[in-house]
Design a protein around this motif. Structure first.
Motif, PDB file in Angstrom:
ATOM      1  N   ILE A  30      50.338 -86.126  97.407  1.00 11.20           N
ATOM      2  CA  ILE A  30      50.569 -84.694  97.592  1.00 11.20           C
ATOM      3  C   ILE A  30      50.055 -84.248  98.951  1.00 11.20           C
ATOM      4  N   VAL A  31      48.853 -84.687  99.303  1.00 15.69           N
ATOM      5  CA  VAL A  31      48.285 -84.287 100.587  1.00 15.69           C
ATOM      6  C   VAL A  31      49.068 -84.900 101.736  1.00 15.69           C
ATOM      7  N   SER A  32      49.514 -86.138 101.584  1.00 13.92           N
ATOM      8  CA  SER A  32      50.324 -86.756 102.639  1.00 13.92           C
ATOM      9  C   SER A  32      51.603 -85.967 102.863  1.00 13.92           C
ATOM     10  N   SER A  33      52.230 -85.533 101.791  1.00 16.29           N
ATOM     11  CA  SER A  33      53.432 -84.719 101.918  1.00 16.29           C
ATOM     12  C   SER A  33      53.105 -83.382 102.575  1.00 16.29           C
ATOM     13  N   LEU A  34      51.983 -82.777 102.186  1.00 18.51           N
ATOM     14  CA  LEU A  34      51.572 -81.517 102.802  1.00 18.51           C
ATOM     15  C   LEU A  34      51.409 -81.677 104.308  1.00 18.51           C
ATOM     16  N   VAL A  35      50.753 -82.741 104.707  1.00 15.37           N
ATOM     17  CA  VAL A  35      50.533 -82.966 106.136  1.00 15.37           C
ATOM     18  C   VAL A  35      51.835 -83.298 106.848  1.00 15.37           C
ATOM     19  N   ASP A  37      55.062 -82.923 105.899  1.00 16.48           N
ATOM     20  CA  ASP A  37      56.207 -82.033 105.763  1.00 16.48           C
ATOM     21  C   ASP A  37      55.915 -80.577 106.121  1.00 16.48           C
ATOM     22  N   ILE A  38      54.641 -80.192 106.129  1.00 17.30           N
ATOM     23  CA  ILE A  38      54.325 -78.790 106.399  1.00 17.30           C
ATOM     24  C   ILE A  38      53.406 -78.626 107.613  1.00 17.30           C
ATOM     25  N   LEU A  39      52.232 -79.263 107.559  1.00 18.56           N
ATOM     26  CA  LEU A  39      51.249 -79.026 108.625  1.00 18.56           C
ATOM     27  C   LEU A  39      51.650 -79.639 109.964  1.00 18.56           C
ATOM     28  N   ASP A  75      45.787 -86.676 107.597  1.00 16.61           N
ATOM     29  CA  ASP A  75      45.832 -86.866 106.136  1.00 16.61           C
ATOM     30  C   ASP A  75      44.434 -87.128 105.584  1.00 16.61           C
ATOM     31  N   SER A  82      39.433 -81.751 100.862  1.00 13.92           N
ATOM     32  CA  SER A  82      39.858 -81.294  99.537  1.00 13.92           C
ATOM     33  C   SER A  82      38.954 -81.855  98.445  1.00 13.92           C
TER      34      SER A  82
END
Length: 128
Positions: A30-35, A37-39, A75, A82
């Motif tokens: 989830i965090v990898s995707s957040l970084v 794809d978003i951040l 990441d 987190s």
């Protein structure tokens, strides 16, 4: 040997660890995707359209992809932060539960006997 393994594998700590590893792996995705794809795209826009994943340097025949490395470092820091916040919240909740006053323990037989003696002595003094 099978019984020993079974008792080891079914201990609470081993099961808790296995559950933690599984949840941690899912949390990492989830965090990898957040970084990724978003951040990272937002950071790229702030830096003038820079795409981290495409950053690389050619050294001879090797292609050093330092952009992917930077994304992995980001990441890591987000996952670490987190987890830090999660543990901090859990420890705060645990401290609150520990701080709750518990009911006083029931008096022991000796304390009950002493209380009865005290009450009898009070009655004797009151009747004099």
């Amino acid at each position: 040997m099978w019984k020993e393994f079974k008792s080891f594998a079914l201990k609470g700590n081993v099961l808790d660890l296995a559950i933690g590893v599984i949840i941690g792996a899912a949390f990492g995705k989830i965090v990898s995707s957040l970084v990724a794809d978003i951040l990272t795209p937002i950071l790229g826009l702030l830096l003038g359209g820079l795409n981290f994943s495409g950053l690389s340097i050619a050294v001879g025949d090797a292609n050093l992809k330092y952009g992917v490395f930077l994304q992995t470092v980001i990441d890591f820091f987000i996952v670490a932060f987190s987890i830090f916040l999660f543990i901090k919240i859990l420890s705060r909740l645990k401290r609150k539960e520990e701080a709750k006053p518990s009911a006083p323990p029931a008096p022991s037989k000796e304390e009950q006997l002493l209380a009865e003696i005290r009450d009898l002595l009070k009655q004797q003094q009151a009747s004099k």
